[in-house]
Design an enzyme around this catalytic site. Structure first.
Site: not given
Length: 300
Positions: A21, A71, A73, A129, A164, A242-243, A265
């Site tokens: 996401s 960002v 959201l 969040c 998540k 993660g990476g 990413t």
């Protein structure tokens, strides 16, 4: 012959690769570059009940072996997604995951309820969040706060529910166990790490919100450790992330116990990274004589 199919609970994925996401939009732009239906799934841009414009000021900052983002959201809101994005999203031949966030418990509940009768396969609940009614601490930091969110959302939807998790949680194993206890069908981890960057010439933080989320290869060893710990302590399936930037990274997460893996990413580095990782996993399986990913999942 190799078989990249995986089963996440009752959901079948053609391969374990899911686009994370916030890094893939709703798939339209990437579909102009390659056939995204070769992917296992897509987790949508994070959706909130109401439309959000996101944060002002700097939003992305490159770091050694990674990046930071603030960002905020930015998204069209759940109804905006249904009205303007879902037609494309629903027609994709892959697992369609709606990622949902919220600033209050009521936001989560109403957002998920709007999605109940829509053509999506799964909800990924982002509990990283900030809780605006609790001083801004994320829902996913303390176990009992997360428990309430998962319980209430579980009670209003029959869709498969994946939670998540934030690596900033006070107890990542306990957090995952709470999610399982409250009826989650799976968990995904890890989200970004809380981090900071300073502009030494302006003598102030790079981001207006001071702190931002760190992602990319720099976090992989820590993310891998957390995924391994969680997989050892729950019985519901895990989406590890993660990476991840290579097929080797993906295989490591699968060996640590992940059923699916998410790539984020790396999409900004190489828009076709998803295809390369899928091909790399298949090549590894052929070379090693592995017929199914079940043979290597959670072997550590």
């Amino acid at each position: 012959m190799t078989n990249l199919n995986v089963k996440f609970g009752n959901i079948d994925f053609k391969n374990p690769l899911v686009m994370a996401s916030g890094t893939f939009g709703f798939g339209k732009e990437y579909n102009e570059i390659y056939d995204i239906q070769k992917l296992g799934g897509i987790s949508s841009k994070g959706l909130t009940l109401n439309k959000r414009d996101g944060n002002s000021g700097m939003r992305v900052c490159e770091t050694p072996s990674g990046m930071m983002n603030s960002v905020g959201l930015e998204n069209p809101g759940v109804q905006g997604f249904i009205d303007n994005e879902l037609q494309f999203f629903k027609d994709l031949d892959l697992v369609r995951i709606a990622n949902v966030g919220g600033g209050t418990l009521d936001d989560y509940i109403k957002g998920v309820q709007l999605l109940n009768d829509q053509p999506i396969d799964m909800i990924e609940l982002n509990i990283s969040c900030p809780n605006v009614k609790a001083g801004g601490m994320a829902f996913g930091i303390k176990n009992e706060v997360a428990r309430e969110v998962v319980r209430e959302v579980r009670s209003v939807t029959n869709l498969p529910l994946v939670i998540k998790l934030s690596p900033n949680a006070e107890d990542i194993i306990g957090m995952a166990q709470v999610c399982e206890e409250e009826g989650a069908n799976g968990v995904s981890l890890v989200n970004t790490f809380k981090a900071m960057a300073i502009d030494i010439h302006k003598r102030k933080p790079v981001f207006e919100n001071v702190y931002a989320g760190l992602s990319g290869p720099a976090i992989k060893p820590i993310a891998l450790r957390m995924v391994h710990e969680v997989c050892k302590n729950i019985s519901i399936p895990v989406m590890g992330m993660g990476g991840i930037t290579t097929a080797q990274d993906a295989i490591e997460f699968i060996m640590a116990g992940s059923t699916c893996i998410q790539v984020g990413t790396a999409n900004f580095i190489n828009p076709k990274i998803g295809l390369e990782i899928i091909d790399g996993i298949e090549a590894f399986m052929l070379k090693e004589g592995i017929k199914s990913l079940d043979e290597i999942r959670g072997i550590l």
